[in-house]
Scaffold this motif. Structure first.
Motif, PDB file in Angstrom:
ATOM      1  N   ARG A   1      24.129 -14.217  38.372  1.00 20.21           N
ATOM      2  CA  ARG A   1      25.118 -14.406  37.329  1.00 20.21           C
ATOM      3  C   ARG A   1      26.232 -15.359  37.777  1.00 20.21           C
ATOM      4  NH1 ARG A   1      22.103 -12.828  33.620  1.00 20.21           N
ATOM      5  NH2 ARG A   1      21.865 -10.643  33.165  1.00 20.21           N
ATOM      6  N   ILE A   2      26.556 -15.335  39.058  1.00 20.62           N
ATOM      7  CA  ILE A   2      27.614 -16.244  39.518  1.00 20.62           C
ATOM      8  C   ILE A   2      27.221 -17.695  39.277  1.00 20.62           C
ATOM      9  CG2 ILE A   2      26.869 -16.458  41.926  1.00 20.62           C
ATOM     10  CD1 ILE A   2      29.832 -16.340  42.708  1.00 20.62           C
ATOM     11  N   ARG A   3      25.947 -17.985  39.388  1.00 19.50           N
ATOM     12  CA  ARG A   3      25.495 -19.353  39.144  1.00 19.50           C
ATOM     13  C   ARG A   3      25.708 -19.748  37.689  1.00 19.50           C
ATOM     14  NH1 ARG A   3      20.968 -17.310  42.557  1.00 19.50           N
ATOM     15  NH2 ARG A   3      21.202 -18.315  44.578  1.00 19.50           N
ATOM     16  N   GLU A   4      25.655 -18.784  36.770  1.00 22.23           N
ATOM     17  CA  GLU A   4      25.815 -19.061  35.348  1.00 22.23           C
ATOM     18  C   GLU A   4      27.276 -19.203  34.925  1.00 22.23           C
ATOM     19  OE1 GLU A   4      23.916 -15.976  33.106  1.00 22.23           O
ATOM     20  OE2 GLU A   4      22.067 -16.142  34.254  1.00 22.23           O
ATOM     21  N   HIS A   5      28.187 -18.540  35.654  1.00 22.79           N
ATOM     22  CA  HIS A   5      29.559 -18.430  35.177  1.00 22.79           C
ATOM     23  C   HIS A   5      30.605 -19.214  35.946  1.00 22.79           C
ATOM     24  CE1 HIS A   5      28.473 -15.488  32.193  1.00 22.79           C
ATOM     25  NE2 HIS A   5      27.752 -14.861  33.102  1.00 22.79           N
ATOM     26  N   SER A   6      30.239 -19.790  37.066  1.00 21.58           N
ATOM     27  CA  SER A   6      31.245 -20.537  37.813  1.00 21.58           C
ATOM     28  C   SER A   6      30.588 -21.524  38.770  1.00 21.58           C
ATOM     29  CB  SER A   6      32.149 -19.585  38.597  1.00 21.58           C
ATOM     30  OG  SER A   6      31.418 -18.924  39.607  1.00 21.58           O
ATOM     31  N   GLU A   7      31.376 -22.432  39.219  1.00 19.44           N
ATOM     32  CA  GLU A   7      30.923 -23.375  40.229  1.00 19.44           C
ATOM     33  C   GLU A   7      30.908 -22.659  41.570  1.00 19.44           C
ATOM     34  OE1 GLU A   7      29.441 -26.844  41.644  1.00 19.44           O
ATOM     35  OE2 GLU A   7      29.941 -26.484  39.541  1.00 19.44           O
ATOM     36  N   MET A   8      29.798 -22.722  42.265  1.00 16.49           N
ATOM     37  CA  MET A   8      29.724 -22.063  43.569  1.00 16.49           C
ATOM     38  C   MET A   8      30.470 -22.897  44.600  1.00 16.49           C
ATOM     39  SD  MET A   8      25.880 -20.516  43.925  1.00 16.49           S
ATOM     40  CE  MET A   8      25.013 -22.062  43.817  1.00 16.49           C
ATOM     41  N   ASP A   9      31.277 -22.223  45.422  1.00 12.71           N
ATOM     42  CA  ASP A   9      31.931 -22.954  46.500  1.00 12.71           C
ATOM     43  C   ASP A   9      30.916 -23.201  47.617  1.00 12.71           C
ATOM     44  OD1 ASP A   9      31.765 -20.638  48.068  1.00 12.71           O
ATOM     45  OD2 ASP A   9      33.831 -20.082  47.702  1.00 12.71           O
ATOM     46  N   GLU A  10      31.292 -24.025  48.584  1.00  9.49           N
ATOM     47  CA  GLU A  10      30.364 -24.425  49.636  1.00  9.49           C
ATOM     48  C   GLU A  10      29.840 -23.245  50.452  1.00  9.49           C
ATOM     49  OE1 GLU A  10      29.017 -27.473  49.965  1.00  9.49           O
ATOM     50  OE2 GLU A  10      30.147 -27.915  48.152  1.00  9.49           O
ATOM     51  N   SER A  11      30.688 -22.254  50.717  1.00 10.13           N
ATOM     52  CA  SER A  11      30.241 -21.114  51.521  1.00 10.13           C
ATOM     53  C   SER A  11      29.173 -20.315  50.777  1.00 10.13           C
ATOM     54  CB  SER A  11      31.410 -20.227  51.924  1.00 10.13           C
ATOM     55  OG  SER A  11      32.076 -19.722  50.785  1.00 10.13           O
ATOM     56  N   PHE A  12      29.332 -20.129  49.462  1.00  4.73           N
ATOM     57  CA  PHE A  12      28.321 -19.397  48.704  1.00  4.73           C
ATOM     58  C   PHE A  12      27.038 -20.210  48.590  1.00  4.73           C
ATOM     59  CE2 PHE A  12      26.118 -17.599  45.064  1.00  4.73           C
ATOM     60  CZ  PHE A  12      26.106 -16.264  45.426  1.00  4.73           C
ATOM     61  N   LYS A  13      27.174 -21.517  48.423  1.00  4.11           N
ATOM     62  CA  LYS A  13      25.983 -22.369  48.361  1.00  4.11           C
ATOM     63  C   LYS A  13      25.181 -22.257  49.651  1.00  4.11           C
ATOM     64  CE  LYS A  13      27.634 -25.950  45.225  1.00  4.11           C
ATOM     65  NZ  LYS A  13      28.055 -27.356  45.103  1.00  4.11           N
ATOM     66  N   ALA A  14      25.861 -22.089  50.773  1.00  7.29           N
ATOM     67  CA  ALA A  14      25.190 -22.002  52.064  1.00  7.29           C
ATOM     68  C   ALA A  14      24.423 -20.690  52.232  1.00  7.29           C
ATOM     69  CB  ALA A  14      26.208 -22.158  53.191  1.00  7.29           C
ATOM     70  N   VAL A  15      24.950 -19.584  51.696  1.00  2.00           N
ATOM     71  CA  VAL A  15      24.304 -18.288  51.915  1.00  2.00           C
ATOM     72  C   VAL A  15      23.425 -17.836  50.752  1.00  2.00           C
ATOM     73  CG1 VAL A  15      26.084 -17.487  53.511  1.00  2.00           C
ATOM     74  CG2 VAL A  15      26.267 -16.919  51.100  1.00  2.00           C
ATOM     75  N   SER A  16      23.583 -18.397  49.576  1.00  2.54           N
ATOM     76  CA  SER A  16      22.829 -17.905  48.423  1.00  2.54           C
ATOM     77  C   SER A  16      21.310 -17.977  48.611  1.00  2.54           C
ATOM     78  CB  SER A  16      23.269 -18.583  47.130  1.00  2.54           C
ATOM     79  OG  SER A  16      22.935 -19.941  47.127  1.00  2.54           O
ATOM     80  N   PRO A  17      20.762 -19.037  49.201  1.00  2.00           N
ATOM     81  CA  PRO A  17      19.301 -19.019  49.426  1.00  2.00           C
ATOM     82  C   PRO A  17      18.872 -17.893  50.381  1.00  2.00           C
ATOM     83  CG  PRO A  17      20.147 -21.245  49.651  1.00  2.00           C
ATOM     84  CD  PRO A  17      21.326 -20.333  49.570  1.00  2.00           C
ATOM     85  N   LYS A  18      19.700 -17.582  51.350  1.00  2.00           N
ATOM     86  CA  LYS A  18      19.394 -16.500  52.292  1.00  2.00           C
ATOM     87  C   LYS A  18      19.437 -15.143  51.584  1.00  2.00           C
ATOM     88  CE  LYS A  18      21.113 -19.148  56.153  1.00  2.00           C
ATOM     89  NZ  LYS A  18      22.144 -19.346  57.143  1.00  2.00           N
ATOM     90  N   ILE A  19      20.384 -14.976  50.689  1.00  2.00           N
ATOM     91  CA  ILE A  19      20.477 -13.737  49.914  1.00  2.00           C
ATOM     92  C   ILE A  19      19.228 -13.591  49.047  1.00  2.00           C
ATOM     93  CG2 ILE A  19      21.725 -12.547  48.056  1.00  2.00           C
ATOM     94  CD1 ILE A  19      24.300 -13.839  49.219  1.00  2.00           C
ATOM     95  N   ASP A  20      18.832 -14.672  48.378  1.00  2.00           N
ATOM     96  CA  ASP A  20      17.624 -14.647  47.544  1.00  2.00           C
ATOM     97  C   ASP A  20      16.397 -14.270  48.374  1.00  2.00           C
ATOM     98  OD1 ASP A  20      19.100 -15.380  45.305  1.00  2.00           O
ATOM     99  OD2 ASP A  20      18.584 -17.514  45.468  1.00  2.00           O
ATOM    100  N   LYS A  21      16.255 -14.854  49.565  1.00  2.00           N
ATOM    101  CA  LYS A  21      15.106 -14.552  50.422  1.00  2.00           C
ATOM    102  C   LYS A  21      15.130 -13.107  50.898  1.00  2.00           C
ATOM    103  CE  LYS A  21      13.871 -19.091  52.162  1.00  2.00           C
ATOM    104  NZ  LYS A  21      12.459 -19.177  51.884  1.00  2.00           N
ATOM    105  N   ALA A  22      16.316 -12.576  51.188  1.00  2.00           N
ATOM    106  CA  ALA A  22      16.417 -11.178  51.625  1.00  2.00           C
ATOM    107  C   ALA A  22      15.986 -10.240  50.503  1.00  2.00           C
ATOM    108  CB  ALA A  22      17.842 -10.863  52.067  1.00  2.00           C
ATOM    109  N   PHE A  23      16.439 -10.489  49.281  1.00  2.00           N
ATOM    110  CA  PHE A  23      16.017  -9.670  48.147  1.00  2.00           C
ATOM    111  C   PHE A  23      14.504  -9.766  47.954  1.00  2.00           C
ATOM    112  CE2 PHE A  23      20.434 -10.006  46.057  1.00  2.00           C
ATOM    113  CZ  PHE A  23      20.807  -8.766  46.554  1.00  2.00           C
TER     114      PHE A  23
END
Length: 59
Positions: A1-23
């Protein structure tokens, strides 16, 4: 949902693929449509954000 509602900052962009892979590793899958009634017998919420204006719980 964060991707839909706001611009991701650089720190979130860096970890979001890792979060997706963990899920994905643990079999967590996205399903359901935004606004659909939340059914605790089939939905597991990772996050719950109360909305005082909501008339019922939704996905």
């Amino acid at each position: 949902r964060i991707r839909e509602h706001s611009e991701m900052d650089e720190s979130f962009k860096a970890v979001s693929p890792k979060i997706d892979k963990a899920f994905e590793k643990f079999g967590v899958e996205k399903f359901g449509e935004k606004g659909e009634d939340f059914d605790p017998t089939k939905h597991d919420a990772i996050l719950h954000k109360p909305d005082p204006q909501a008339e019922k719980e939704t996905v």
